[in-house]
Write an enzyme that holds these catalytic residues in place. Structure first.
Site, short mmCIF file in Angstrom:
data_model
loop_
_atom_site.label_atom_id
_atom_site.label_comp_id
_atom_site.label_asym_id
_atom_site.label_seq_id
_atom_site.Cartn_x
_atom_site.Cartn_y
_atom_site.Cartn_z
CG ASN A 9 62.85 84.19 112.33
OD1 ASN A 9 62.10 83.22 112.35
ND2 ASN A 9 63.72 84.42 113.28
CG ASN A 11 60.79 80.29 114.11
OD1 ASN A 11 60.03 79.34 114.14
ND2 ASN A 11 62.07 80.15 113.83
CE LYS A 12 62.87 88.20 114.39
NZ LYS A 12 63.68 89.35 113.96
CD GLU A 37 69.35 94.24 110.88
OE1 GLU A 37 69.89 94.43 111.98
OE2 GLU A 37 68.64 93.27 110.63
CG ASP A 65 66.78 95.29 115.62
OD1 ASP A 65 67.13 94.16 115.22
OD2 ASP A 65 67.58 96.14 115.99
CG PHE A 141 64.05 81.78 116.84
CD1 PHE A 141 64.54 83.07 116.72
CD2 PHE A 141 62.68 81.62 117.05
CE1 PHE A 141 63.71 84.17 116.82
CE2 PHE A 141 61.83 82.72 117.14
CZ PHE A 141 62.35 83.99 117.02
CG ASP A 144 63.81 81.55 122.01
OD1 ASP A 144 64.04 82.72 122.40
OD2 ASP A 144 62.95 81.28 121.16
CE LYS A 164 60.12 83.36 122.18
NZ LYS A 164 60.95 83.22 121.00
NE ARG A 170 59.61 88.64 117.60
CZ ARG A 170 60.55 87.80 118.02
NH1 ARG A 170 60.24 86.64 118.53
NH2 ARG A 170 61.82 88.13 117.92
#
Length: 185
Positions: A9, A11-12, A37, A65, A141, A144, A164, A170
Site C-alpha cells: 500500500n 498510501n502507508k 497473515e 496491521d 482509502f 476513511d 490526516k 498510524r
C-alpha cells in the site's frame, strides 16, 4: 539507517514518510513482500509478520496491521477489516448501522519492528464515529470515507494526507516508533 516497510500500500509509505521526515538518518523504503497473515489480534499479526519478513531479509523491517472497530457492532470488523472492506465495503458497514444510535468507532494500528534484537510493537488509536453516509474528497482509502475522528466534522477522506497524518492512528503508532528510533541513533 534503512528500514524496509513490508506493504503493498503506497498510501502507508507516504504517511510514514510524512511522519518520520525529520529523522534525517532514517530512510523508509517500501518492499513488496507478502507474508502469511495469521488469524489473531493486531499485535499477534504485526509480531508474526515482522519476524517472518526479517527472517527472509535479515535487515530492519516494519510491518503494520490496522483495524477498524465499531462499538455498536461489538468491534466488527476489527481484525477482519481488509476482508470486510473487500466484501461488503463501506456501504455494508453503513447498512449494518442503520437504526443504531451508537456510532462510536476507532482505528487502531500496530507496527511491528524487527531487527537482530527481536521484535518491538508500537500502537496508535484514534477514536471517533461512523458518518451517516460516505463522504470523500478523493483522499484516503478503505474506511476513511465513513470515519470522523473526535473533534472533527470531516471524515478522514475529506482531509489531505498531510492533515490526516497529524491525527491518525498510524501517526500515533509511528510517533512511538520514532521515539524508539531517536533513542537508538
Amino acid at each position: 539507517m534503512k528500514i524496509y516497510f513490508a506493504t503493498g500500500n503506497p498510501n502507508k509509505i507516504k504517511e510514514a514518510n510524512i511522519i518520520l521526515k525529520d529523522l534525517k538518518d532514517v530512510e523508509i523504503e517500501q518492499i513488496k513482500i507478502s507474508y502469511p497473515e495469521i488469524q489473531g489480534t493486531l499485535e499477534e499479526v504485526a509480531e508474526f509478520g515482522a519476524k517472518w519478513v526479517y527472517n527472509i531479509l535479515k535487515k530492519p523491517v516494519i510491518v503494520e496491521d490496522s483495524g477498524f472497530f465499531v462499538e455498536a457492532l461489538n468491534g466488527f470488523p476489527g481484525t477482519y477489516s481488509k476482508f470486510v472492506q473487500e466484501t461488503i465495503g463501506n456501504e455494508g458497514i453503513l447498512k449494518l448501522l442503520e437504526g443504531k444510535d451508537n456510532r462510536n468507532a476507532y482505528f487502531k494500528t500496530v507496527i511491528g519492528y524487527c531487527d537482530e534484537n527481536g521484535v518491538r510493537l508500537f500502537k496508535g488509536i484514534v477514536k471517533g464515529r461512523v458518518s451517516e453516509e460516505i463522504r470523500s474528497k478523493g483522499y484516503g482509502f478503505a474506511y476513511d470515507s465513513i470515519f470522523i475522528p473526535e473533534e472533527e466534522e470531516r471524515t478522514f477522506a475529506e482531509m489531505t494526507t498531510e492533515e490526516k497524518s497529524q491525527i491518525s492512528h498510524r501517526k500515533k503508532a509511528f510517533e512511538e516508533f520514532k521515539k524508539f528510533l531517536l533513542d537508538r541513533i
